[in-house]
Scaffold this motif. Structure first.
Motif, PDB file in Angstrom:
ATOM      1  N   VAL A   1      32.435  -6.978  30.931  1.00 42.04           N
ATOM      2  CA  VAL A   1      32.950  -5.367  30.782  1.00 42.04           C
ATOM      3  C   VAL A   1      34.194  -5.790  32.070  1.00 42.04           C
ATOM      4  CG1 VAL A   1      30.372  -4.588  30.377  1.00 42.04           C
ATOM      5  CG2 VAL A   1      31.323  -5.376  33.113  1.00 42.04           C
TER       6      VAL A   1
ATOM      7  N   LYS B   1      33.489  -0.988  31.335  1.00 46.18           N
ATOM      8  CA  LYS B   1      33.410  -0.905  30.094  1.00 46.18           C
ATOM      9  C   LYS B   1      33.807  -1.722  29.418  1.00 46.18           C
ATOM     10  CE  LYS B   1      34.958   3.838  31.257  1.00 46.18           C
ATOM     11  NZ  LYS B   1      33.269   4.800  31.193  1.00 46.18           N
ATOM     12  N   CYS B   2      32.225  -1.875  28.722  1.00 51.06           N
ATOM     13  CA  CYS B   2      32.191  -3.052  27.998  1.00 51.06           C
ATOM     14  C   CYS B   2      33.686  -3.570  27.016  1.00 51.06           C
ATOM     15  CB  CYS B   2      30.965  -3.100  26.472  1.00 51.06           C
ATOM     16  SG  CYS B   2      31.131  -4.171  25.620  1.00 51.06           S
TER      17      CYS B   2
ATOM     18  N   SER C   1      30.646  -3.180  38.491  1.00 50.19           N
ATOM     19  CA  SER C   1      31.892  -3.945  38.452  1.00 50.19           C
ATOM     20  C   SER C   1      33.289  -3.383  39.242  1.00 50.19           C
ATOM     21  CB  SER C   1      32.249  -3.208  37.087  1.00 50.19           C
ATOM     22  OG  SER C   1      31.197  -3.545  36.263  1.00 50.19           O
TER      23      SER C   1
END
Ligand code: ADP
Length: 686
Positions: free
Chosen positions: A82, A87-88, A131
């Motif tokens: 990610v 976000k992937c 993240s």
């Protein structure tokens, strides 16, 4: 090396270390973790190299199109990347195979569409936060597999930095932990069940380490060991050294069994534990070793049953049993001794003695065997007593405690003899039996007969003596009818010779002769009857009649000596069973003695009185006089033979009289007359 379903347990192993569900292949799992981490690092490195060489657009190329993509697709775990926002930007082939989707569908937050609705928000939010915060991320969630089944996934990511040190987001891997979850649930459930059982068990349950420290204790164990910490009693026991609870005498056995446990052997044994408050308790300890998967000894678990109460009861029971046995032994010894004593006593008795029950002789003495003419062994156990003494049946049938009867015995040779039987019920060996005493009456009867004969002879002699003494009176009595006969006969002769006699006169005179002859005949008959020697013969005799008959012998003497005789006889006839000649002899003797006693006294004291009374049971003939009485020194002797105070006396009358009366079951006694003289009482049973 393969990474099949085994891989799914790795996180669990990492998280829990050496837990109880540590399976046999734990070494292989450890290697797998290392390999996984290494492959994760290599993939991350490859990704970074790849990224440094390509522009940003390349990052979103489908897997397989770059070198990194090909490596990632070959990886045995699901991998993802990610960006800084969470976000992937990448998932590998294994992930796509798992979800059954395309890379495009799962990029951004698209991957989270396949999450279980309840898990989705948390997973996304925490991933975005991690993240952004550049922190490692870990999350468990349910992910929909391509076949429509939700599977538990453990997902972990770590921060990823560019070679130039700039932050690139998170790179992570995930594995299916559904099987482990199910196993954990089952374990939790089984542990909960075990706990519920252990907590509520009445048995003490303890788990101890090899150095005897408690690592688990249930409430019953805490109570047994007297841990007074209320609700925390179990917790207080944990960590305790068990040695303080072993009674000194039990230390060896406990250690011995702990040693066996450490060798993997389960065992059950008895020991004594001492509670924290000092109470000693006997317990049964059933213990088993808890072994690790590699077979190493980990601890031991034991159930402890308090058997103090049971022990106390057993002890009490044993004591009461011992006491009972002692009593029985004492009783048996006493019984044996009493039996021996009985036997000795019975054997020294001249009477035959037997213990007899249900028609059988249980014990008999030698005398019984001798009396009946049998050997003793022939009597015991058999029914010979019934044959030898038929009356025994009658006695057994009689419920009275003591029975005495005269019967006939039959000797072994068939001869019969008189016996006296005495029977008594006694308790013997737990039941009631008859003790029978058999007395041979042969000798006694012979003696009795001899005595009777002797008494009869004596009485006969006495009667002759008495008759001699009475002879003058009798001659006088006889003289009267004989003189009358002579007179009547002379008158008759004279009148016949002189002028004849009318027939009527002749009849009248001869009648007088006949009547006077009768009277003389009667006197002679009575005399003969009195003197006659004969067998005593008891019939129903009337007391007043016997008194009158006796007086007739005395009539002349009374008249000649001017002795007043007063008769005071019972109005009703009194019947007794007696030989009337003998009883008349007794009364006559009493009258003669009375007359002797008053002879020579002034006329007012020349009195003799005869009284008869009956009280229903016995008849009493009382002869009273107002004579000299019996001198004091003679009172105890007058019934002995040859005791006399008279010059011509023989001193036999009273002794023979008493013998006669006693042979009739009566009594002859003397009392002084308060107004001077004597009372002689002759009592006979009615
Ligand atoms: P005996 O008349 O031949 O002496 P007994 O045996 O009849 O023999 O009497 C014994 C003695 O008892 C007499 O000698 C007399 O001393 C005394 N005795 C008996 N009857 C009387 C009586 N009625 N009064 C006083 N003494 C008596």
């Amino acid at each position: 090396m393969h990474f099949g379903s085994d891989v799914m347990f790795l996180p669990s192993l990492l998280a829990h270390g050496t837990s109880a569900d540590f399976s046999e292949g734990h070494v292989a799992y450890a290697i797998t973790i290392v390999v996984l981490l290494v492959s994760q690092v290599i993939i991350a490195a490859a990704y970074l190299v790849n990224r440094s060489r390509s522009n940003r657009a390349e990052r979103v190329h489908p897997a397989g199109e770059t070198q990194f993509g090909r490596m990632a697709d070959e990886a045995p775990v699901m991998l993802w990347v990610v960006d800084e926002q969470g976000k992937c930007v990448f998932v590998n082939r294994r992930w796509l195979d798992f979800t059954g989707r395309t890379l495009e569908q799962d990029l951004g937050d698209g991957w989270a569409d396949r999450l279980y609705p309840e898990d989705r928000e948390n997973a996304l939010r925490s991933l975005h936060e991690a993240s952004r915060a550049r922190k490692p991320w870990e999350c468990e969630y349910r992910l929909l597999r391509h076949d429509g089944e939700y599977r538990w996934i453990l997902d972990r990511g770590v921060p990823l930095y560019e070679t130039d040190g700039s932050y690139a987001g998170l790179i992570g891997s995930c594995i299916d932990i559904t099987e482990r979850k199910l196993a954990q649930d089952a374990l939790r459930e089984s542990e909960a069940r075990f706990r519920a059982i252990a907590e509520n068990s009445g048995l003490g349950i303890l788990q101890v380490t090899p150095d005897r420290r408690v690592i688990y204790a249930n409430p019953a164990a805490a109570e047994l060991l007297e841990m007074d910490n209320g609700d925390d009693a179990c917790a207080a026991l944990v960590g305790q050294q068990m040695d303080r609870f072993y009674a000194p005498e039990s230390v060896d056995i406990v250690l011995e069994h702990l040693r066996m446990r450490s060798e993997g052997i389960a065992s059950v044994y008895e020991a004594v534990l001492v509670g924290a408050r000092g109470t000693r308790r006997s317990v049964i300890i059933a213990g088993a070793p808890v072994l690790l998967v590699d077979g190493r000894f980990h601890s031991m678990i034991a159930t402890i049953t308090d058997i103090s109460e049971r022990k106390r009861m057993e002890q009490a029971l044993k004591e009461s049993n011992d006491l009972l046995e002692q009593r029985i032994a004492e009783r048996t010894a006493a019984l044996r001794e009493s039996e021996e004593r009985f036997q000795r006593l019975a054997d020294s008795a001249s009477e035959g003695i037997a213990i007899h029950a249900d028609g059988r002789i249980l014990a008999a003495n030698q005398a019984l065997a001798d009396i009946l003419g049998y050997a003793r062994d022939e009597l015991i156990g058999g029914a010979r007593l019934e044959q030898a003494v038929p009356a025994i049946g009658k006695m057994t049938a009689c419920g009275e405690e003591t029975v005495v009867l005269e019967a006939t015995g039959i000797r072994k040779d068939g001869s019969t003899f008189p016996i006296e039987l005495r029977g008594k019920w006694i308790p013997y060996d737990g039941r009631m039996v008859r003790v029978v005493a058999v007395r041979d009456l042969t000798a006694q009867q012979q003696m009795q007969q001899a005595e009777n004969r002797h008494r009869e002879e004596m009485a006969h002699v006495l009667r002759q003596v008495m008759l001699g003494e009475l002879a003058s009176g009798l001659a006088h009595e006889l003289n009267q009818p004989l003189t009358a006969i002579a007179n009547y006969a002379g008158a008759c002769l004279r009148r016949v010779g002189r002028a004849g006699i009318s027939r009527e006169d002749l009849i009248e005179t001869l009648s007088q002769v006949a009547s006077q002859s009768d009277r003389a005949g009667q006197i002679i008959r009575r005399m003969r009857a009195f003197v006659r020697r004969g067998e005593p013969h008891r019939t129903s005799a009337e007391v007043n009649h016997m008194v009158r008959e006796s007086i007739r012998f005395m009539q002349t003497e009374l008249t000649e000596n001017k002795i007043a005789l007063e008769l005071c006889l019972a109005n009703e006839p009194i019947h007794v069973m007696a030989d009337h000649i003998q009883i008349e002899q007794v009364i006559l003797n009493l009258l003669r003695n009375a007359c002797d006693a008053v002879q020579g006294m002034e006329e007012s004291r020349r009195q003799v009185m005869v009284t008869t009374v009956c009280d229903g049971k016995s008849a009493v003939i009382r002869v009273t006089d107002r004579g000299r009485g019996v001198p004091d020194e003679m009172v105890t002797k007058i019934f002995e033979p040859f005791s006399t105070t008279k010059p011509q006396g023989m001193g036999l009358g009273l002794s023979i009289s008493r013998g006669i009366v006693e042979a009739h079951g009566g009594k002859l006694t003397y009392e002084p007359n308060p107004s001077g003289g004597s009372h002689f009482m002759l009592t006979l049973p009615v």
